[in-house]
Enzyme design. Structure first.
Site, PDB file in Angstrom:
ATOM      1  N   GLU A 118      -3.532   6.088   1.428  1.00  0.00           N
ATOM      2  CA  GLU A 118      -3.310   4.705   1.806  1.00  0.00           C
ATOM      3  C   GLU A 118      -4.463   4.269   2.706  1.00  0.00           C
ATOM      4  OE1 GLU A 118       0.004   2.084   4.301  1.00  0.00           O
ATOM      5  OE2 GLU A 118       0.614   3.923   3.266  1.00  0.00           O
TER       6      GLU A 118
ATOM      7  N   LYS B  26       0.815  -1.225   0.000  1.00  0.00           N
ATOM      8  CA  LYS B  26       0.000   0.000   0.000  1.00  0.00           C
ATOM      9  C   LYS B  26       0.844   1.269   0.000  1.00  0.00           C
ATOM     10  CE  LYS B  26      -2.183  -1.124   3.802  1.00  0.00           C
ATOM     11  NZ  LYS B  26      -1.785  -2.530   4.016  1.00  0.00           N
ATOM     12  N   THR B  27       1.829   1.307   0.891  1.00  0.00           N
ATOM     13  CA  THR B  27       2.611   2.540   1.041  1.00  0.00           C
ATOM     14  C   THR B  27       3.344   2.883  -0.243  1.00  0.00           C
ATOM     15  OG1 THR B  27       2.878   2.236   3.425  1.00  0.00           O
ATOM     16  CG2 THR B  27       4.503   3.624   2.318  1.00  0.00           C
TER      17      THR B  27
END
Length: 464
Positions: free
Chosen positions: A162, A118-119
């Site tokens: 995110e 995600k990051t």
């Protein structure tokens, strides 16, 4: 949905954390009065003070005087004196995801979800959009050197966020574009069962409006199943990956996609290693082109992406040994980090200092962690970083090393660092891995390597 203007004076408990500091920064930029507290001073706290926030070190009930809204994360325990006082006074208490949802209530939201990646994917999208001349707002779970910060308020009306599934809070967002990097069991301390994890992802996809878009990894079994559900429900879906069905498809080092006159193929050049990052880049490309960015411009932005903090981040080099740091804290992430390390090591050895994160995750995945660490040439495992959890009897780092006699359990960090520094030879890579404070070991490793001076002799290999 509550909007920023309705929050009044906002107080963040644990304001220095990666997620909390980013949301506080955005609210400050959007005109909110912000205060906060944290257990210790930090660079994030200093930056927030410079931006206009009032921050106290230490948690005390009087810190929430003259406050309208209190923001907490899942890490804040019910007995926190500021949270107790806020509840006793009947103040509005929001989870950090609800505060972030307020900040982006009027924007076109791109929410990046998934068990892993995600990051980096969120950061890639923000970097590409900014490089294309757009000015997105963004909230990333780690600092991004190319952006200078982990969160900022932009002017374009696009918000890239995110979306954290760990506690179900990603269901507070209202995205128009969703990215699903993958979906597999994790955070069982919150969900209880693998089925409950997948049900949460199903609910997340259900948040898409009729005109929305799901960008999903066609190479991941869980994401693919969810994408098929979305298509069956009439949602618009773009798959990415190496699968033949992917609309944005990786073929070798090229990216194939739909153009105005048919399929096109252009080279994908990246500075960040690993197959997982090629997939993350494909997802970012799909989002950027959906938002009107030219394919060539999107690829140029991806070529300039240098990574996010704690995502295979180079900490330095000493005595010919490079030390990297990575946030991986799930077996799948661990395997991906070690696969990337293999490509960077170019035939040299990969040594690992791993810190398990959460007692519950260690208990659930001890065998899988041991198997993943078997990909390294040598691995030392520290004790569990508890984060928000209380200890579980019988659960420590030794639970992982018991699965493989080649792995070493060493709860004393200084001894573990000395052990790896003594084994390292010029050309080797040492990785500090985990979501806890193992990141602090990188500089100590470099010092130990410099002190050792001369390469170690002998030593076998494992799993390489």
């Amino acid at each position: 949905m509550t909007r920023t203007a309705d929050l009044g004076r906002v107080h963040f408990i644990g304001i220095g954390g990666a997620g909390m500091s980013g949301i506080a920064r955005i609210l400050l930029a959007r005109g909110a009065a912000v205060s906060g507290s944290d257990a210790k001073d930090s660079a994030s706290v200093a930056q927030l003070r410079e931006a206009g926030a009032q921050v106290w070190i230490g948690h005390h009930a009087e810190n929430v005087d003259d406050v309208d809204t209190v923001v907490v994360s899942s890490a804040i325990r019910p007995n926190n004196p500021e949270l107790q006082c806020a509840r006793e006074r009947g103040l509005r208490v929001l989870h950090r995801s609800e505060a972030l949802a307020s900040a982006m209530a009027q924007d076109t939201v791109v929410a990046v979800a998934g068990t892993h990646g995600k990051t980096t994917t969120t950061a890639m999208i923000a970097v590409v959009l900014r490089g294309a001349g757009l000015d997105p707002s963004f909230a990333v779970g780690g600092n991004v050197p190319a952006l200078g910060v982990n969160a900022a308020a932009g002017s374009s009306g696009i918000f890239v966020a995110e979306a954290d599934e760990s506690d179900g809070s990603f269901l507070n967002y209202r995205p128009r574009i969703e990215v699903l990097t993958n979906a597999e069991p994790d955070h069982l301390d919150h969900y209880g069962t693998a089925e409950a994890v997948m049900a949460a992802f199903t609910a997340f996809i259900g948040l898409l409006p009729p005109e929305g878009l799901l960008v999903a990894c066609a190479d991941d079994e869980g994401a693919l199943a969810l994408a098929e559900q979305a298509e069956a429900a009439g949602k618009r879906v773009v798959g990415y990956g190496r699968a033949a069905s992917a609309r944005v498809r990786l073929i070798g080092t090229d990216l194939e996609f739909d153009g105005p006159t048919g399929r096109r193929s252009l080279p994908l050049e990246l500075q960040v290693p690993g197959e997982h990052n090629a997939l993350n880049a494909a997802a970012a490309f799909a989002v950027a082109t959906e938002l009107g960015v030219a394919p060539e411009t999107a690829l140029a932005g991806l070529a300039g992406f240098t990574g996010a903090d704690r995502r295979f981040q180079l900490k330095g080099e000493a005595s010919g040994v490079r030390v990297f740091d990575d946030y991986a804290h799930h077996p799948t992430e661990l395997r991906a980090a070690l696969a990337a390390a293999r490509t960077v090591a170019s035939g040299h050895r990969v040594l690992v200092l791993f810190q398990p994160h959460l007692f519950s995750r260690t208990r659930e995945f001890a065998t899988e962690f041991g198997q993943a660490l078997g990909l390294a040439d040598a691995a030392v495992v520290l004790d569990v970083f508890p984060a928000r959890e209380d200890p579980i009897p019988g659960v420590d780092g030794g639970l992982i090393t018991a699965t493989d006699p080649a792995l070493v359990f060493q709860p004393d960090r200084e001894a573990a660092i000395a052990l790896l520094a003594a084994q390292a030879r010029p050309g080797d890579i040492v990785l500090t891995i985990g979501a806890g404070d193992v990141t602090e070991a990188g500089q100590a490793l470099l010092l130990a390597l410099r002190a050792a001076g001369t390469p170690a002799a002998g030593g076998g290999s494992h799993g390489g």
